[in-house]
Design an enzyme around this catalytic site. Structure first.
Site, mmCIF file in Angstrom:
data_model
loop_
_atom_site.group_PDB
_atom_site.id
_atom_site.type_symbol
_atom_site.label_atom_id
_atom_site.label_comp_id
_atom_site.label_asym_id
_atom_site.label_seq_id
_atom_site.Cartn_x
_atom_site.Cartn_y
_atom_site.Cartn_z
ATOM 1 N N ARG A 169 0.846 -1.189 0.000
ATOM 2 C CA ARG A 169 0.000 0.000 0.000
ATOM 3 C C ARG A 169 0.886 1.245 0.000
ATOM 4 N NH1 ARG A 169 -3.555 -2.584 -1.689
ATOM 5 N NH2 ARG A 169 -5.572 -3.038 -0.764
ATOM 6 N N HIS A 221 -1.487 0.537 -9.808
ATOM 7 C CA HIS A 221 -2.168 -0.407 -8.908
ATOM 8 C C HIS A 221 -2.734 -1.597 -9.695
ATOM 9 C CE1 HIS A 221 -4.184 -0.717 -4.718
ATOM 10 N NE2 HIS A 221 -4.116 -1.925 -5.278
HETATM 11 P P1 NDP Z 1 -1.884 -11.538 4.330
HETATM 12 O O1 NDP Z 1 -2.795 -11.032 5.364
HETATM 13 O O2 NDP Z 1 -2.041 -12.946 3.885
HETATM 14 O O3 NDP Z 1 -0.373 -11.375 4.821
HETATM 15 C C1 NDP Z 1 0.090 -10.217 5.418
HETATM 16 C C2 NDP Z 1 1.527 -10.423 5.858
HETATM 17 O O4 NDP Z 1 2.035 -9.185 6.389
HETATM 18 C C3 NDP Z 1 1.668 -11.468 6.965
HETATM 19 O O5 NDP Z 1 2.846 -12.217 6.791
HETATM 20 C C4 NDP Z 1 1.774 -10.602 8.215
HETATM 21 O O6 NDP Z 1 2.471 -11.200 9.294
HETATM 22 C C5 NDP Z 1 2.565 -9.441 7.681
HETATM 23 N N1 NDP Z 1 2.419 -8.272 8.539
HETATM 24 C C6 NDP Z 1 1.291 -7.602 8.876
HETATM 25 N N2 NDP Z 1 1.561 -6.583 9.717
HETATM 26 C C7 NDP Z 1 2.909 -6.636 9.940
HETATM 27 C C8 NDP Z 1 3.795 -5.876 10.722
HETATM 28 N N3 NDP Z 1 3.365 -4.849 11.480
HETATM 29 N N4 NDP Z 1 5.098 -6.210 10.716
HETATM 30 C C9 NDP Z 1 5.552 -7.236 9.987
HETATM 31 N N5 NDP Z 1 4.749 -8.016 9.202
HETATM 32 C C10 NDP Z 1 3.446 -7.709 9.188
HETATM 33 O O7 NDP Z 1 -1.989 -10.558 3.090
HETATM 34 P P2 NDP Z 1 -1.763 -10.864 1.541
HETATM 35 O O8 NDP Z 1 -0.434 -11.487 1.377
HETATM 36 O O9 NDP Z 1 -2.934 -11.555 0.978
HETATM 37 O O10 NDP Z 1 -1.765 -9.374 0.950
HETATM 38 C C11 NDP Z 1 -0.835 -8.413 1.396
HETATM 39 C C12 NDP Z 1 -1.207 -7.033 0.917
HETATM 40 O O11 NDP Z 1 -0.917 -6.891 -0.466
HETATM 41 C C13 NDP Z 1 -2.683 -6.659 0.990
HETATM 42 O O12 NDP Z 1 -3.057 -6.304 2.298
HETATM 43 C C14 NDP Z 1 -2.756 -5.487 0.047
HETATM 44 O O13 NDP Z 1 -2.458 -4.303 0.743
HETATM 45 C C15 NDP Z 1 -1.649 -5.778 -0.957
HETATM 46 N N6 NDP Z 1 -2.189 -6.116 -2.279
HETATM 47 C C16 NDP Z 1 -1.849 -5.326 -3.343
HETATM 48 C C17 NDP Z 1 -2.277 -5.617 -4.599
HETATM 49 C C18 NDP Z 1 -1.846 -4.811 -5.758
HETATM 50 O O14 NDP Z 1 -2.337 -5.037 -6.861
HETATM 51 N N7 NDP Z 1 -0.928 -3.889 -5.589
HETATM 52 C C19 NDP Z 1 -3.146 -6.773 -4.858
HETATM 53 C C20 NDP Z 1 -3.416 -7.553 -3.690
HETATM 54 C C21 NDP Z 1 -2.954 -7.229 -2.454
HETATM 55 P P3 NDP Z 1 1.945 -12.563 9.974
HETATM 56 O O15 NDP Z 1 2.370 -13.639 8.993
HETATM 57 O O16 NDP Z 1 2.661 -12.653 11.242
HETATM 58 O O17 NDP Z 1 0.455 -12.436 10.096
HETATM 59 C C1 OXD Z 2 -5.998 -5.735 -3.182
HETATM 60 C C2 OXD Z 2 -5.555 -4.756 -4.135
HETATM 61 O O1 OXD Z 2 -5.950 -5.470 -1.983
HETATM 62 O O2 OXD Z 2 -5.962 -4.844 -5.300
HETATM 63 O O3 OXD Z 2 -6.398 -6.833 -3.607
HETATM 64 O O4 OXD Z 2 -4.781 -3.877 -3.807
#
Ligand code: NDP
Ligand code: OXD
Length: 317
Positions: A232, A280
């Protein structure tokens, strides 16, 4: 107020894309009898049981008295949780599927390889008509660090490791991934940054990750490191990122997400020579990937069972 589920599930679709017909067709094929409504013609708000939403106007969901579940139109849910009136008793699920994961894998692998193989410099050489060979380490000599080891980050880290890169990952809780050195928590963040040549952002936006990438944290990367962000934009202090690029501490950045989207006209990131901007699109949400998940969750909801891929509101992701 209605007290029992209508025979036809009523779903309100909220999007910023112009692909509403595609979504209606794909979802209707998977969900028999679906009553698919849109924000411009929602009908009686008391009939709406499910919402599939990207960025609904704040306060809107609180007006739906019989809402049973909120399905995020993305993997992230920050766009939903920023609504102070989000009905807290309604479960929220998010997109998790192979389609989304595969698209993100493509994006990360593409840009890690571009950074590693110095493609930006060769593109500039070509424009100048310069025939010059740069020193090129092999993948095993390049340290990639993936922030976020969830559905998307874990898969990306595994696939980069399969290419032979020296890969580490960082998450909140400790993860174990073959061929990936795993760091966890704030205490291990500095060590993770210090060993990272190509930093990849795949974190959700939460209070802890907002503005995480700033002058101080960028300063902990080795000189000449680079950054790819598909998490993000609000995780990055963009002025600090630009300063790190201008000073040469950061060699380049590929950014899919921004503090403000669309990236405003005239923003320096549009024209910085060492920045690649994508709008994005790292991994778009494809209705063909989501329909089964939404169908299953509507079935579960109607049977009174817990939904899959639920978000933990206390963590914010
Ligand atoms: P998940 O919820 O599966 O994974 C999130 C990961 O981030 C986990 O490993 C979590 O740790 C870690 N995390 C969260 N907070 C912290 C922190 N404070 N410090 C360290 N690690 C942290 O999410 P996804 O993998 O499915 O998606 C990740 C993000 O990708 C989405 O939230 C979205 O913002 C972004 N996204 C962007 C897209 C794009 O097109 N640009 C498309 C899809 C998603 P833990 O394993 O311990 O829970
Ligand atoms: C998502 C994104 O969160 O598109 O899936 O950013």
């Amino acid at each position: 107020m209605r007290t029992s589920a209508s025979p036809r599930p009523v779903l309100l679709f909220n999007t910023e894309s112009d692909r509403t017909d595609w979504w209606r067709d794909v979802l209707s094929e998977k969900i028999p009898g679906l009553d698919f409504r849109t924000m411009d013609q929602p009908g009686d708000l008391a009939e709406i049981e499910y919402v599939l939403a990207w960025n609904p106007p704040p306060g809107y969901l609180a007006q739906l008295p019989n809402l049973k579940a909120i399905f995020s139109l993305g993997a992230g849910v920050d766009h939903l949780f920023r609504d102070p009136d989000l009905p807290r008793h309604v479960p929220v699920s998010r997109v998790v599927n192979d389609n989304l994961t595969l698209r993100m894998r493509e994006y990360v692998v593409q840009h890690v390889l571009n950074h590693h193989r110095q493609q930006r410099k060769y593109d500039a050489f070509q424009r100048q008509g310069t025939w010059e060979e740069l020193h090129q380490p092999h993948a095993g000599e390049r340290r990639v660090g993936v922030m976020g080891l969830g559905e998307l980050g874990r898969d990306a880290a595994e696939h980069i490791a399969h290419l032979g890169f020296d890969v580490a990952g960082w998450s909140r809780s400790r993860r174990e991934i073959a061929h990936v050195t795993c760091f966890a928590g704030q205490d291990e963040f500095d060590a993770f940054l210090a060993r990272t040549d190509i930093l990849v952002g795949l974190l959700p936006l939460t209070a802890d990750t907002r503005n995480l990438i700033n002058a101080e944290t960028l300063g902990k990367l080795p000189a000449g490191a680079s950054f790819i962000n598909a998490g993000r934009g609000q995780q990055v202090v963009e002025d600090d990122l630009l300063a790190a690029l201008d000073s040469g501490h950061l060699s380049e950045a590929t950014l899919d997400v921004f503090q403000t989207e669309p990236l405003p006209a005239g923003h320096r990131l549009w024209t910085h020579p060492n920045v690649t901007v994508t709008p994005h699109i790292a991994s778009i949400t494809d209705p063909r990937g989501v329909a089964d998940q939404v169908a299953e969750n509507i079935d579960r909801s109607r049977r009174g069972e817990e939904l899959r891929d639920l978000v933990d509101p206390s963590r914010g992701y």
